[in-house]
Design an enzyme around this catalytic site. Structure first.
Site, PDB file in Angstrom:
ATOM      1  N   THR A  70       0.844  -1.203   0.000  1.00 29.11           N
ATOM      2  CA  THR A  70       0.000   0.000   0.000  1.00 29.11           C
ATOM      3  C   THR A  70       0.875   1.247   0.000  1.00 29.11           C
ATOM      4  OG1 THR A  70      -1.905  -1.078   0.977  1.00 29.11           O
ATOM      5  CG2 THR A  70      -1.646   1.264   1.469  1.00 29.11           C
TER       6      THR A  70
ATOM      7  N   GLN B 189      -4.021  -6.818  -6.905  1.00 26.30           N
ATOM      8  CA  GLN B 189      -4.590  -7.313  -5.649  1.00 26.30           C
ATOM      9  C   GLN B 189      -5.885  -6.560  -5.365  1.00 26.30           C
ATOM     10  OE1 GLN B 189      -3.494  -6.507  -1.582  1.00 26.30           O
ATOM     11  NE2 GLN B 189      -3.127  -8.686  -1.207  1.00 26.30           N
TER      12      GLN B 189
ATOM     13  N   HIS C  77      -7.537 -10.559  -1.928  1.00 24.09           N
ATOM     14  CA  HIS C  77      -6.911 -10.285  -0.623  1.00 24.09           C
ATOM     15  C   HIS C  77      -7.830 -10.808   0.487  1.00 24.09           C
ATOM     16  CE1 HIS C  77      -4.647  -8.486   2.493  1.00 24.09           C
ATOM     17  NE2 HIS C  77      -4.574  -7.225   2.095  1.00 24.09           N
TER      18      HIS C  77
ATOM     19  N   ASN D 295      -4.639 -10.310   6.451  1.00 25.08           N
ATOM     20  CA  ASN D 295      -4.352  -9.060   7.179  1.00 25.08           C
ATOM     21  C   ASN D 295      -5.550  -8.375   7.834  1.00 25.08           C
ATOM     22  OD1 ASN D 295      -1.846  -9.681   6.311  1.00 25.08           O
ATOM     23  ND2 ASN D 295      -1.670  -8.045   4.802  1.00 25.08           N
TER      24      ASN D 295
ATOM     25  N   TYR E 220      -8.688  -7.904   6.807  1.00 23.86           N
ATOM     26  CA  TYR E 220      -9.696  -7.192   6.015  1.00 23.86           C
ATOM     27  C   TYR E 220     -10.939  -8.078   5.828  1.00 23.86           C
ATOM     28  CZ  TYR E 220      -5.853  -3.984   5.695  1.00 23.86           C
ATOM     29  OH  TYR E 220      -4.837  -3.122   6.046  1.00 23.86           O
TER      30      TYR E 220
ATOM     31  N   ARG F 243      -4.575 -14.476  -1.348  1.00 23.41           N
ATOM     32  CA  ARG F 243      -3.612 -14.248  -0.261  1.00 23.41           C
ATOM     33  C   ARG F 243      -4.271 -14.487   1.093  1.00 23.41           C
ATOM     34  NH1 ARG F 243       0.227  -9.215   1.823  1.00 23.41           N
ATOM     35  NH2 ARG F 243       2.149 -10.357   1.510  1.00 23.41           N
TER      36      ARG F 243
ATOM     37  N   ASN G  98      -4.303  -5.835  12.151  1.00 21.74           N
ATOM     38  CA  ASN G  98      -5.639  -5.241  12.219  1.00 21.74           C
ATOM     39  C   ASN G  98      -6.538  -5.920  13.249  1.00 21.74           C
ATOM     40  OD1 ASN G  98      -5.501  -2.997  10.394  1.00 21.74           O
ATOM     41  ND2 ASN G  98      -5.230  -4.496   8.755  1.00 21.74           N
TER      42      ASN G  98
ATOM     43  N   GLY H 298       8.400  -7.875   0.121  1.00 20.55           N
ATOM     44  CA  GLY H 298       7.640  -6.632   0.223  1.00 20.55           C
ATOM     45  C   GLY H 298       8.547  -5.428   0.310  1.00 20.55           C
ATOM     46  N   ARG H 299       8.806  -4.983   1.553  1.00 21.47           N
ATOM     47  CA  ARG H 299       9.574  -3.740   1.727  1.00 21.47           C
ATOM     48  C   ARG H 299      10.874  -3.665   0.938  1.00 21.47           C
ATOM     49  NH1 ARG H 299       8.083  -3.383   8.000  1.00 21.47           N
ATOM     50  NH2 ARG H 299       8.567  -5.547   7.594  1.00 21.47           N
TER      51      ARG H 299
HETATM   52  C1  8OZ Z   1      -0.134  -1.195   5.256  1.00 17.45           C
HETATM   53  C2  8OZ Z   1      -0.897  -0.044   5.347  1.00 17.45           C
HETATM   54  C3  8OZ Z   1      -2.176  -0.041   4.861  1.00 17.45           C
HETATM   55  C4  8OZ Z   1      -2.701  -1.184   4.285  1.00 17.45           C
HETATM   56  C5  8OZ Z   1      -2.314  -4.893   4.164  1.00 17.45           C
HETATM   57  C6  8OZ Z   1      -3.177  -3.493   2.455  1.00 17.45           C
HETATM   58  O1  8OZ Z   1      -1.797  -5.021   5.276  1.00 17.45           O
HETATM   59  C7  8OZ Z   1      -2.502  -3.562   3.578  1.00 17.45           C
HETATM   60  C8  8OZ Z   1      -1.941  -2.341   4.222  1.00 17.45           C
HETATM   61  C9  8OZ Z   1      -0.647  -2.338   4.700  1.00 17.45           C
HETATM   62  O2  8OZ Z   1      -2.685  -5.881   3.523  1.00 17.45           O
END
Ligand code: 8OZ
Length: 366
Positions: free
Chosen positions: A29, A102, A178, A181, A183, A230, A238, A320-321
């Site tokens: 993101t 994604q 997705h 994480n 969501y 994923r 979260n 990632g990073r």
């Molecule tokens: C970091 C900041 C905001 C969203 C995820 C899409 O963790 C994200 C996300 C990561 O999957």
């Protein structure tokens, strides 16, 4: 089943794509979409700079206005958004790369200020997550959600199907759903957020139902060879938890084996954090239940990637990073060259700085 062992630099056949290496750019993101949640030319440049990856996966992109949870994330539901993404897929393909989009719906990880009409975000149950989102250029507590009505579920599944059609119309090689994480789809899977008493809550079968319906609808629309997924079975990201994740995810993978998405992408441990948050969770038990491509992610470096690939425990490794600060990550890993550290202040939001201005290593003059 047998999995041929490989190195990061061996090609891989993913559906009808030939990936030149096993290195995948994980979804990241970056909060740089323009008006109407449309990506800009800068975004096309950013992904094209990273096209030497075996596969690129875009930042999470919302399937509907209600699916947005952070400022300036791109969408995949309007004609303008599709047109914007076309410039990205063209730039990546022109640079010799391959790219999946994604697609996400954030569910309860949102804020009323981002929701149409200022309404409450939707979720399996009306339970606020103890976490923050990024709105108005600051981190803010997420809002209390309302529980989705049973009668709203078919339209939700339909919005994933339309997003998949839009993804292909925008020129992507495929879609990654997705469900990680914390969501929306993960909120349905894990019982820390799902307290429903209808067909979408309670038992493992019921909590898996929405995700499996979404996968079936997307696969029917665009084909299994262009549909991926994923998951993050033990990530506390979260504020999401599950009381007993092993049988839940074992069951889910067994069901996915019947649908055969082109790859399953698994975040091992806490997303972007420690790998060992759930030492008793057996990721290998998941991999053994799936005969398709297995993509591993979280905190990998070259040494760990080499080991996991050599042991046949994954087919592809998502980074990632490291990809943010190293557009030529593939070449740096190949050369065992030093990696540039990421600048945390330019991760979320802003323009070219910290986005398209990380240089590649100088190639030594011959
Ligand atoms: C970091 C900041 C905001 C969203 C995820 C899409 O963790 C994200 C996300 C990561 O999957």
């Amino acid at each position: 089943m047998s999995h041929k062992t490989a190195t990061l630099f061996d090609p891989y056949t993913l559906g009808d794509l030939t990936l030149p290496n096993r290195i995948v750019m994980a979804p990241l993101t970056r909060n740089r979409a323009g008006a109407g949640q449309v990506v800009t030319d800068l975004t096309a440049q950013y992904y094209a700079q990273r096209a030497s990856a075996g596969l690129l996966i875009t930042e999470a992109s919302q399937i509907s206005p209600e699916g947005q949870g952070y400022q300036d994330t791109p969408g995949i539901y309007s004609p303008e958004q599709i047109a914007g993404w076309k410039t990205v897929t063209k730039a990546v393909h022109d640079a010799g790369g391959r790219i999946f989009l994604q697609a996400w719906h954030v569910g309860r990880i949102s804020h009323t200020s981002l929701q149409p009409g200022g309404k409450a975000p939707v979720a399996p149950s009306a339970i606020r997550a103890n976490t923050k989102t990024f709105v108005n250029n600051t981190f803010t507590d997420v809002s209390e959600p309302r529980a989705l009505e049973l009668s709203e579920i078919p339209a939700l599944v339909e919005s994933y199907r339309v997003a998949a059609a839009n993804t292909i119309a925008a020129g992507f090689d495929g879609i990654e759903i997705h469900a990680a994480n914390g969501y929306l789809l993960d909120q349905f899977l894990r019982d820390g957020a799902n307290k429903r008493t209808d067909a979408y809550g309670g038992s493992i079968e019921n909590r898996s139902r929405l995700l499996l319906e979404v996968m079936a609808a997307v696969i029917k629309e665009i084909g299994a060879e262009r549909t991926a997924l994923r998951l993050s079975p033990v990530s506390p990201a979260n504020d999401l938890t599950d009381s007993n994740p092993q049988p839940l995810f074992n069951y889910l993978i067994e069901q996915l084996e019947l649908l055969k998405p082109v790859y399953i992408h698994v975040v091992e441990g806490a997303t972007g954090g420690p790998r060992d948050v759930a030492p008793d969770f057996d990721f290998e038990a998941l991999r053994q239940r799936y005969s398709g491509a297995w993509m591993a992610n979280n905190g990998y470096d070259r040494a760990l990637a080499d080991k996991v690939l050599a042991d046949g425990k994954a087919d592809l490794i998502a980074f990632g990073r490291p990809f943010i600060a190293n557009p030529d990550l593939v070449e740096r890993l190949r050369a065992n060259a030093p990696l540039t550290e990421v600048d945390r202040d330019t991760l979320y939001g802003g323009g070219a700085h910290g986005y398209t201005d990380y240089p590649a290593l100088e190639t030594a003059a011959a």
